[in-house]
Design a protein around this motif. Structure first.
Motif, PDB file in Angstrom:
ATOM      1  N   GLN A 194      54.864  12.436 -11.223  1.00 13.95           N
ATOM      2  CA  GLN A 194      54.614  13.315 -12.365  1.00 13.95           C
ATOM      3  C   GLN A 194      53.124  13.402 -12.682  1.00 13.95           C
ATOM      4  O   GLN A 194      52.603  14.481 -12.987  1.00 13.95           O
ATOM      5  CB  GLN A 194      55.393  12.811 -13.580  1.00 13.95           C
ATOM      6  N   SER A 195      52.432  12.254 -12.623  1.00 12.27           N
ATOM      7  CA  SER A 195      50.995  12.257 -12.884  1.00 12.27           C
ATOM      8  C   SER A 195      50.254  13.068 -11.831  1.00 12.27           C
ATOM      9  O   SER A 195      49.318  13.821 -12.140  1.00 12.27           O
ATOM     10  CB  SER A 195      50.464  10.815 -12.911  1.00 12.27           C
ATOM     11  N   ALA A 196      50.663  12.932 -10.558  1.00  2.00           N
ATOM     12  CA  ALA A 196      50.028  13.706  -9.486  1.00  2.00           C
ATOM     13  C   ALA A 196      50.264  15.190  -9.681  1.00  2.00           C
ATOM     14  O   ALA A 196      49.358  16.022  -9.495  1.00  2.00           O
ATOM     15  CB  ALA A 196      50.555  13.238  -8.131  1.00  2.00           C
ATOM     16  N   ASN A 197      51.514  15.556 -10.063  1.00  2.00           N
ATOM     17  CA  ASN A 197      51.807  16.975 -10.306  1.00  2.00           C
ATOM     18  C   ASN A 197      51.001  17.516 -11.488  1.00  2.00           C
ATOM     19  O   ASN A 197      50.504  18.652 -11.456  1.00  2.00           O
ATOM     20  CB  ASN A 197      53.304  17.159 -10.566  1.00  2.00           C
ATOM     21  N   SER A 198      50.909  16.712 -12.542  1.00  2.00           N
ATOM     22  CA  SER A 198      50.130  17.144 -13.705  1.00  2.00           C
ATOM     23  C   SER A 198      48.662  17.332 -13.335  1.00  2.00           C
ATOM     24  O   SER A 198      48.010  18.291 -13.758  1.00  2.00           O
ATOM     25  CB  SER A 198      50.266  16.113 -14.833  1.00  2.00           C
ATOM     26  N   LEU A 199      48.144  16.391 -12.525  1.00  2.00           N
ATOM     27  CA  LEU A 199      46.750  16.493 -12.092  1.00  2.00           C
ATOM     28  C   LEU A 199      46.544  17.733 -11.230  1.00  2.00           C
ATOM     29  O   LEU A 199      45.551  18.451 -11.368  1.00  2.00           O
ATOM     30  CB  LEU A 199      46.366  15.227 -11.324  1.00  2.00           C
ATOM     31  N   TYR A 200      47.523  17.995 -10.347  1.00  2.00           N
ATOM     32  CA  TYR A 200      47.413  19.165  -9.480  1.00  2.00           C
ATOM     33  C   TYR A 200      47.433  20.449 -10.298  1.00  2.00           C
ATOM     34  O   TYR A 200      46.642  21.371 -10.056  1.00  2.00           O
ATOM     35  CB  TYR A 200      48.560  19.157  -8.465  1.00  2.00           C
ATOM     36  N   GLU A 248      54.878  16.416 -19.657  1.00  2.00           N
ATOM     37  CA  GLU A 248      54.690  15.610 -18.459  1.00  2.00           C
ATOM     38  C   GLU A 248      53.246  15.129 -18.349  1.00  2.00           C
ATOM     39  O   GLU A 248      52.985  14.007 -17.905  1.00  2.00           O
ATOM     40  CB  GLU A 248      55.067  16.421 -17.222  1.00  2.00           C
ATOM     41  N   LEU A 249      52.320  15.989 -18.734  1.00  2.00           N
ATOM     42  CA  LEU A 249      50.910  15.618 -18.669  1.00  2.00           C
ATOM     43  C   LEU A 249      50.594  14.484 -19.640  1.00  2.00           C
ATOM     44  O   LEU A 249      49.823  13.568 -19.320  1.00  2.00           O
ATOM     45  CB  LEU A 249      50.035  16.842 -18.980  1.00  2.00           C
ATOM     46  N   MET A 250      51.188  14.539 -20.812  1.00  2.00           N
ATOM     47  CA  MET A 250      50.910  13.534 -21.828  1.00  2.00           C
ATOM     48  C   MET A 250      51.776  12.284 -21.676  1.00  2.00           C
ATOM     49  O   MET A 250      51.480  11.244 -22.278  1.00  2.00           O
ATOM     50  CB  MET A 250      51.137  14.129 -23.221  1.00  2.00           C
ATOM     51  N   GLN A 251      52.852  12.348 -20.873  1.00  2.00           N
ATOM     52  CA  GLN A 251      53.770  11.217 -20.768  1.00  2.00           C
ATOM     53  C   GLN A 251      53.078   9.997 -20.169  1.00  2.00           C
ATOM     54  O   GLN A 251      53.322   8.863 -20.595  1.00  2.00           O
ATOM     55  CB  GLN A 251      54.982  11.611 -19.910  1.00  2.00           C
ATOM     56  N   GLY A 252      52.230  10.223 -19.197  1.00  2.00           N
ATOM     57  CA  GLY A 252      51.533   9.086 -18.586  1.00  2.00           C
ATOM     58  C   GLY A 252      50.666   8.357 -19.588  1.00  2.00           C
ATOM     59  O   GLY A 252      50.596   7.119 -19.594  1.00  2.00           O
ATOM     60  N   SER A 275      37.229  16.318 -18.448  1.00  2.00           N
ATOM     61  CA  SER A 275      37.168  14.869 -18.239  1.00  2.00           C
ATOM     62  C   SER A 275      38.230  14.156 -19.061  1.00  2.00           C
ATOM     63  O   SER A 275      38.845  13.178 -18.600  1.00  2.00           O
ATOM     64  CB  SER A 275      35.774  14.351 -18.603  1.00  2.00           C
ATOM     65  N   HIS A 276      38.481  14.655 -20.282  1.00  2.00           N
ATOM     66  CA  HIS A 276      39.512  14.034 -21.113  1.00  2.00           C
ATOM     67  C   HIS A 276      40.903  14.265 -20.524  1.00  2.00           C
ATOM     68  O   HIS A 276      41.746  13.349 -20.478  1.00  2.00           O
ATOM     69  CB  HIS A 276      39.437  14.614 -22.529  1.00  2.00           C
ATOM     70  N   ASP A 277      41.163  15.500 -20.040  1.00  4.56           N
ATOM     71  CA  ASP A 277      42.483  15.803 -19.490  1.00  4.56           C
ATOM     72  C   ASP A 277      42.711  15.122 -18.143  1.00  4.56           C
ATOM     73  O   ASP A 277      43.854  14.742 -17.814  1.00  4.56           O
ATOM     74  CB  ASP A 277      42.648  17.317 -19.330  1.00  4.56           C
ATOM     75  N   LEU A 278      41.649  14.968 -17.362  1.00  4.59           N
ATOM     76  CA  LEU A 278      41.801  14.299 -16.066  1.00  4.59           C
ATOM     77  C   LEU A 278      41.990  12.799 -16.221  1.00  4.59           C
ATOM     78  O   LEU A 278      42.645  12.155 -15.380  1.00  4.59           O
ATOM     79  CB  LEU A 278      40.576  14.566 -15.186  1.00  4.59           C
ATOM     80  N   ARG A 279      41.421  12.230 -17.275  1.00  6.04           N
ATOM     81  CA  ARG A 279      41.489  10.785 -17.447  1.00  6.04           C
ATOM     82  C   ARG A 279      42.933  10.298 -17.600  1.00  6.04           C
ATOM     83  O   ARG A 279      43.294   9.223 -17.124  1.00  6.04           O
ATOM     84  CB  ARG A 279      40.671  10.365 -18.669  1.00  6.04           C
ATOM     85  N   GLY A 280      43.779  11.133 -18.261  1.00  5.93           N
ATOM     86  CA  GLY A 280      45.172  10.725 -18.495  1.00  5.93           C
ATOM     87  C   GLY A 280      45.957  10.534 -17.216  1.00  5.93           C
ATOM     88  O   GLY A 280      46.376   9.408 -16.884  1.00  5.93           O
ATOM     89  N   PRO A 281      46.201  11.606 -16.447  1.00  3.24           N
ATOM     90  CA  PRO A 281      47.004  11.440 -15.221  1.00  3.24           C
ATOM     91  C   PRO A 281      46.339  10.562 -14.177  1.00  3.24           C
ATOM     92  O   PRO A 281      47.033   9.793 -13.488  1.00  3.24           O
ATOM     93  CB  PRO A 281      47.178  12.874 -14.711  1.00  3.24           C
ATOM     94  N   MET A 282      45.026  10.625 -14.064  1.00  4.44           N
ATOM     95  CA  MET A 282      44.359   9.772 -13.082  1.00  4.44           C
ATOM     96  C   MET A 282      44.446   8.307 -13.481  1.00  4.44           C
ATOM     97  O   MET A 282      44.620   7.416 -12.639  1.00  4.44           O
ATOM     98  CB  MET A 282      42.893  10.202 -12.922  1.00  4.44           C
ATOM     99  N   HIS A 329      57.093  21.716 -21.541  1.00  5.41           N
ATOM    100  CA  HIS A 329      57.524  20.588 -20.701  1.00  5.41           C
ATOM    101  C   HIS A 329      56.398  20.130 -19.778  1.00  5.41           C
ATOM    102  O   HIS A 329      56.264  18.929 -19.507  1.00  5.41           O
ATOM    103  CB  HIS A 329      58.769  20.983 -19.894  1.00  5.41           C
ATOM    104  N   GLU A 330      55.585  21.098 -19.287  1.00  4.16           N
ATOM    105  CA  GLU A 330      54.448  20.708 -18.452  1.00  4.16           C
ATOM    106  C   GLU A 330      53.445  19.892 -19.262  1.00  4.16           C
ATOM    107  O   GLU A 330      52.889  18.911 -18.764  1.00  4.16           O
ATOM    108  CB  GLU A 330      53.780  21.958 -17.880  1.00  4.16           C
ATOM    109  N   VAL A 331      53.227  20.302 -20.505  1.00  3.97           N
ATOM    110  CA  VAL A 331      52.323  19.535 -21.363  1.00  3.97           C
ATOM    111  C   VAL A 331      52.909  18.156 -21.641  1.00  3.97           C
ATOM    112  O   VAL A 331      52.203  17.138 -21.661  1.00  3.97           O
ATOM    113  CB  VAL A 331      52.060  20.299 -22.680  1.00  3.97           C
TER     114      VAL A 331
END
Length: 204
Positions: free
Chosen positions: A145-151, A186-190, A109-116, A182-184
């Motif tokens: 980027q957020s969609a890719n991170s979520l995927y 992108e995930l945290m950039q949003g 839930s914490h990781d999904l909250r960021g990109p979503m 870099h994937e991390v």
């Protein structure tokens, strides 16, 4: 006189014979009585022996029954104790599994909250028409980027689930650590963009 004496001697002889016969009869009767008494004693002794053997046999059977009951109870208690320990072990494993799932759900839930959250904010800006045409490309890129991170997060979650159920094979080998970092990023950039934070990454 001689005749009288002869008769007297005969009578005395007859009396002596009769006396001897009576004594013999009394002895025979006495012997018979003694034999009967001896037979009764033997019968009583046999009866006592029978009851003694019967009592000892009954006692042995009772002891065997008690020993069998004790062993059966002991085996039953051992089975119950073993089942109780198995239930405790199963309960501990179940409790550990529940705690792991709860911890995993909190992480997810914490990781999904960021990109979503980032996608939601960007889409709201686009829908409300508050996007500067010059920034539209940047906003769409952030949304992508957020969609890719979520995927990727969802894919990792499915891989983890398959790994837990044994439907996924683990392949060990070299890992491109730079790509993972870099994937991390992108995930945290949003999340950083939402809070006006700058995320710098330096690899050495």
């Amino acid at each position: 006189d001689s005749l009288f004496n002869f008769d007297l001697r005969n009578k005395i002889s007859e009396l002596q014979v009769m006396f001897d016969l009576k004594n013999r009869d009394r002895e025979i009767v006495l012997l018979n009585e003694q034999a009967k008494i001896q037979m009764l004693k033997l019968e009583q002794e046999e009866t006592r022996r029978f009851y003694l053997i019967f009592g000892i046999t009954g006692l042995i059977l009772l002891l065997l029954a008690l020993a069998s009951a004790y062993l059966a109870k002991s085996r039953s208690q051992n089975i119950i104790e073993s089942q109780r320990k198995d239930l405790q072990t199963l309960n501990q494993k179940l409790q550990t599994s529940i705690e792991e799932q709860n911890r995993l759900f909190r992480i997810i839930s914490h990781d999904l909250r960021g990109p979503m959250g980032t996608m939601k904010e960007l889409l709201n800006l686009i829908v409300q028409g508050e996007v500067d045409p010059d920034d539209s490309s940047k906003i769409l890129q952030s949304a992508s980027q957020s969609a890719n991170s979520l995927y990727r997060l969802i894919e990792n979650l499915f891989s983890w689930a398959r790994l837990r159920t044994g439907d996924h094979e683990v392949h060990t080998g070299p890992v491109d650590l730079s790509r993972v970092i870099h994937e991390v990023q992108e995930l945290m950039q949003g999340i950083c963009d939402q809070k006006d934070l700058t995320l710098n990454l330096e690899l050495k």
